[in-house]
Scaffold this active site. Structure first.
Site, PDB file in Angstrom:
ATOM      1  CB  SER A  33     -40.958  28.229  36.630  1.00 16.24           C
ATOM      2  OG  SER A  33     -40.288  27.255  37.411  1.00 16.24           O
ATOM      3  CG  ASP A 330     -33.825  26.275  32.831  1.00 15.56           C
ATOM      4  OD1 ASP A 330     -34.151  25.318  33.576  1.00 15.56           O
ATOM      5  OD2 ASP A 330     -34.504  27.312  32.738  1.00 15.56           O
ATOM      6  CG  HIS A 333     -37.441  25.399  34.494  1.00 18.05           C
ATOM      7  ND1 HIS A 333     -36.588  26.475  34.600  1.00 18.05           N
ATOM      8  CD2 HIS A 333     -38.390  25.569  35.436  1.00 18.05           C
ATOM      9  CE1 HIS A 333     -37.017  27.275  35.561  1.00 18.05           C
ATOM     10  NE2 HIS A 333     -38.108  26.745  36.092  1.00 18.05           N
TER      11      HIS A 333
END
Ligand SMILES: *[C@@H]1O[C@H](CO)[C@@H](O)[C@H](O)[C@H]1NC(C)=O
Ligand SMILES: *[C@@H]1O[C@H](CO)[C@@H](O)[C@H](O)[C@H]1NC(C)=O
Ligand SMILES: *[C@@H]1O[C@H](CO)[C@@H](O)[C@H](O)[C@H]1NC(C)=O
Ligand SMILES: *[C@@H]1O[C@H](CO)[C@@H](O)[C@H](O)[C@H]1NC(C)=O
Length: 365
Positions: A33, A330, A333
């Protein structure tokens, strides 16, 4: 032209990505991600998705794109540095029935790991093995279009960016039981962190050899960051400390990865790389936040609860007003601001961060 206007002109050129001369023909991105630019949007049942607000609020379109970020992520900044458009998600090209692979493709997928099983913990995603299978299909199509020699030429000068490993380690430390479901490396329920990290190192070596056999020569290898300091790990501690054990295994993995890279470059003709020590870069942010323009290094910007890490960045979550002074967007990340800095350090940083050469030197060689 006066010196001031010359400087201004130079600054304008510096700040517009499009004016950068293209440095490589293509970039192929493998990973998780941290660099997913939208592959997971095409997975039917994945939990590891970011195609909803407040992701993307600082993206040029101000819309969610599938990036786990308030704006751009490291893959976008890498592409900008190279003078290329961001490599499109492989699954979007497949969806559009496009075989336009020549400027690069991204296989990166949120939740992905070196191990097949890691994807299951973080919701459906495309594990490294499958990403390389997809790359093999892309290569075949390139051979159709350019012939064997033509395809080899593009691949041997393209940049291969590999950003993987965080989820394998986080998966191990997320399960409160010490079960090996996180490692996906076998059925035993007694995998220790040490065994898991050794297995990660053996597996990434095989995976890199496979990419090499398919034609990849130039590698941007990104080490695992201080995963024990991400908000979700800190929030488990009474004192909001980093998870030192998770960090320890992240550095052990990185050490093993560097040995693998040294080994491969002496063993495989033409294999060259730049290793970026995300862990050290990240530790610098945490130790001297103001040097980098950060004010908040512990809490996420978007989320709810302790350190905004108890609820992910969902539409119901709140988010901070200044995304540039937070390291974390978040619970897992980095913000766009942190990603931009990481890529700057990987590209032009000293040997402390990028070794044996930085990315600019790798590409120029
Ligand atoms: C695929 O098609 C959609 C809609 O036509 C478009 O928005 C998107 O940019 C295309 N993706 C790629 C990678 O070409
Ligand atoms: C992942 O699964 C594929 C088959 O789907 C298998 O060939 C491969 O060896 C597995 N890789 C790992 C690291 O377990
Ligand atoms: C997991 O196992 C290790 C020893 O292998 C132990 O030190 C650690 O406390 C265990 N963690 C949990 C959460 O049970
Ligand atoms: C947001 O943070 C950045 C970086 O610390 C700072 O330069 C900027 O002035 C801040 N913006 C506002 C509106 O406070």
């Amino acid at each position: 032209m006066g010196i001031v206007s010359l400087l201004l002109l130079l600054m304008v050129f510096e700040s517009t990505g499009t004016s950068t001369a293209q440095m490589v023909p293509a970039m192929f991105v493998f990973g998780d991600s941290l660099v997913d630019v939208g592959n997971n949007n095409y997975l039917e049942i994945s939990l590891a998705k970011a195609n909803f607000p407040h992701n993307g609020i600082d993206f040029p379109s101000h819309r969610p794109t599938g990036r786990f970020s308030n704006g751009k992520n490291s893959a976008d900044f890498l592409a900008e540095k190279l003078g290329l458009p961001s490599s499109p998600p492989y699954l979007s090209l497949v969806h559009n029935k496009s075989t336009n692979f020549l400027a690069g493709v991204s296989f990166a997928s949120g939740g992905a790991g070196i191990f097949n099983g890691t994807a299951q913990i973080f919701g459906q995603s495309i594990p490294m093995t499958k990403q390389i299978d997809y790359f093999a299909a892309v290569r075949e199509e390139m051979v159709e279009q350019l012939g064997e020699t033509g395809a080899e030429k593009v691949l041997s000068t393209a940049l291969f960016a590999v950003v993987i490993g965080s989820n394998d380690i986080l998966g191990h430390f997320s399960s409160d039981s010490n079960s090996s479901s996180g490692s996906g490396s076998g059925g035993a329920t007694t995998t220790t962190a040490e065994q898991m990290v050794s297995s990660m190192i053996v597996t990434i070596e095989q995976q890199l050899k496979r990419i090499y056999d398919l034609g990849g020569r130039k590698y941007a290898m990104i080490g695992v960051g201080a995963v024990g300091c991400c908000p979700t790990q800190r929030a488990r501690s009474q004192t909001m400390e980093c998870n030192a054990v998770a960090n320890h295994w992240a550095t052990e993995y990185n050490r093993g990865l560097v040995l693998v890279l040294e080994q491969l470059s002496s063993e495989l003709h033409g294999f060259v790389y730049s290793y970026f020590d995300t862990y050290t870069a990240f530790s610098n942010f945490i130790q001297n936040p103001s040097n980098y323009g950060f004010k908040e290094v512990k809490a996420a910007c978007c989320g709810l609860g302790t350190l905004k890490a108890q609820v992910a960045c969902l539409p119901i979550s709140s988010y901070c007003s200044n995304r540039s002074d937070h390291v974390f967007w978040d619970l897992f990340h980095p913000t766009e601001a942190a990603s931009r800095l990481f890529v700057g350090m990987a590209f032009d940083g000293s040997g402390q961060f990028a070794s044996p050469v930085n990315l600019r030197q790798l590409i120029a060689a």
